[in-house]
Write an enzyme that holds these catalytic residues in place. Structure first.
Site, mmCIF file in Angstrom:
data_model
loop_
_atom_site.group_PDB
_atom_site.id
_atom_site.type_symbol
_atom_site.label_atom_id
_atom_site.label_comp_id
_atom_site.label_asym_id
_atom_site.label_seq_id
_atom_site.Cartn_x
_atom_site.Cartn_y
_atom_site.Cartn_z
ATOM 1 N N HIS A 102 0.910 -1.356 -0.078
ATOM 2 C CA HIS A 102 0.124 0.041 -0.094
ATOM 3 C C HIS A 102 0.925 1.064 0.008
ATOM 4 C CE1 HIS A 102 -3.256 -2.707 0.432
ATOM 5 N NE2 HIS A 102 -3.369 -2.774 1.747
ATOM 6 N N HIS A 172 -9.951 0.782 0.965
ATOM 7 C CA HIS A 172 -9.871 -0.199 1.824
ATOM 8 C C HIS A 172 -10.958 -0.672 2.879
ATOM 9 C CE1 HIS A 172 -7.406 -3.193 3.531
ATOM 10 N NE2 HIS A 172 -6.626 -3.180 2.818
ATOM 11 N N GLU A 303 -11.459 -5.039 -2.405
ATOM 12 C CA GLU A 303 -10.616 -3.870 -2.889
ATOM 13 C C GLU A 303 -10.480 -4.114 -4.474
ATOM 14 O OE1 GLU A 303 -6.880 -4.197 -0.743
ATOM 15 O OE2 GLU A 303 -7.993 -5.608 0.601
#
Ligand code: BGC
Length: 337
Positions: A102, A172, A303
């Site tokens: 991420h 998320h 996601e």
């Protein structure tokens, strides 16, 4: 409506902004452009907050769970935290062993975003990300808009950079359609996904490059089944990732439908992204909103994104946007009750 949320570790004041449409209501923070609460009705007129979250900016900053976060510039993992764009190698920040997850520790989920527009049913946050921010090339301007309709949450992203760069943004959120405060119900949610293929990954959750048919495996959600039904099956990808934490192909929409037998709520996911990461919250261990304990598998993330580590798998759709071109992406979570 706007109210103070609290102070971030850097001393900034973060706010909560409310948007609503009909019976749908959401609360978002400019800290991380985060979805903090999402209220959805059921057929009896009971409303529940269906996403996990925290009660303070400090708790968001202290956690690696990415609850409701806007993840960027690049969602998911990059092997060895390095990318080649054009002919240059750029080093990202490793925060998951030697890999980037991420976009590393300086993620967009920990930044203060500007509020560019706030209306009754929508809010747009913007962020400037300078050249080599998180290691990525290009001065970039990023915008995320959350919009409610009578039955949907629509999240859209737009970004532009003055050099070729990676944009692969996602939200998320962790969904529990019974309500965030009933974690024990989460794995009873029924998931249906038309995906015919998923991408198996190694022990570090880096895809091997294989596209594996789901047929005959616990990864097959083409007929609806409870998330918890096969999660404990003796199947290597479930062992390696300690449950579901895998990317599935998106070839049609809705690409997933989650439904909750307790409340009768359901949620269909529509996206223009090529992939969907199904993550069953295998590593969650947090005290969340209203003091609720969120243990392992207290919710599910769906996601939407490019395939993980696509940049090292040229056979997959590439997350690179050319200098001056506009990156755009949109995902809709449509509810029924
Ligand atoms: C990843 C997980 C990770 C989680 C929280 C998910 O998107 O797939 O492996 O643990 O984010 O960081």
């Amino acid at each position: 409506m706007k109210r103070i949320f609290g102070t971030t570790p850097r001393g900034e004041t973060a706010c909560i902004y409310t948007i609503s449409c009909g019976q749908m209501k959401a609360e978002l923070s400019d800290f991380g452009a985060t979805l903090v609460r999402l209220y959805v009705p059921d057929s009896k007129g009971n409303t529940a907050d269906v996403v996990l979250g925290f009660d303070s900016p400090a708790s968001y900053a202290a956690s690696d769970a990415y609850f409701g976060a806007t993840v960027g510039r690049n969602a998911n993992r990059v092997k060895d935290a390095a990318i080649v764009v054009g002919s240059k190698t750029y080093r990202l920040h490793a925060n998951d062993g030697s890999n980037s997850l991420h976009s590393g520790p300086a993620g967009f989920e920990r930044r203060m975003w500007q509020v560019a527009e706030h209306k009754a049913d929508r809010i747009s946050f913007t962020l400037h990300s300078p050249h080599l921010d998180q290691g990525f090339p290009g001065n970039a301007d990023i915008r995320v808009t959350y919009r409610l309709t009578a039955d949907s949450l629509v999240i859209s992203y737009a970004a532009v950079s003055d050099r070729d760069t990676v944009f692969n943004m996602t939200n998320h959120s962790y969904f529990n359609l019974t309500g965030h405060d009933q974690p024990e119900k989460a794995m009873g949610q029924i998931l249906s996904m038309p995906a015919r293929f998923f991408t198996p990954a190694d022990a570090e959750s880096i895809p091997t490059g294989e596209l594996r048919p789901v047929v005959g495996t616990p990864m097959d959600f083409r007929s609806p089944k409870a998330l918890g039904r096969d999660i404990g099956a003796d199947y290597e990808p479930l062992h390696l990732q300690q449950g579901y934490d895998h990317n599935f192909e998106v070839f049609c929409n809705p690409c997933a439908i989650l439904s909750d037998p307790n409340s009768g709520r359901s949620m269909a996911v529509y996206t223009d992204c090529p992939g969907l990461q199904l993550y069953s919250g295998n590593y969650t261990d947090e005290t969340g909103k209203d003091g609720v304990k969120y243990g392992r598998r207290s919710a599910v993330c769906l996601e939407t994104q490019f395939y993980p580590d696509a940049i090292h798998n040229q056979q997959w759709k590439q997350p690179v946007t050319k200098a001056g071109e506009k990156y755009k992406s949109e995902t809709t979570y449509r509810f029924s009750w």
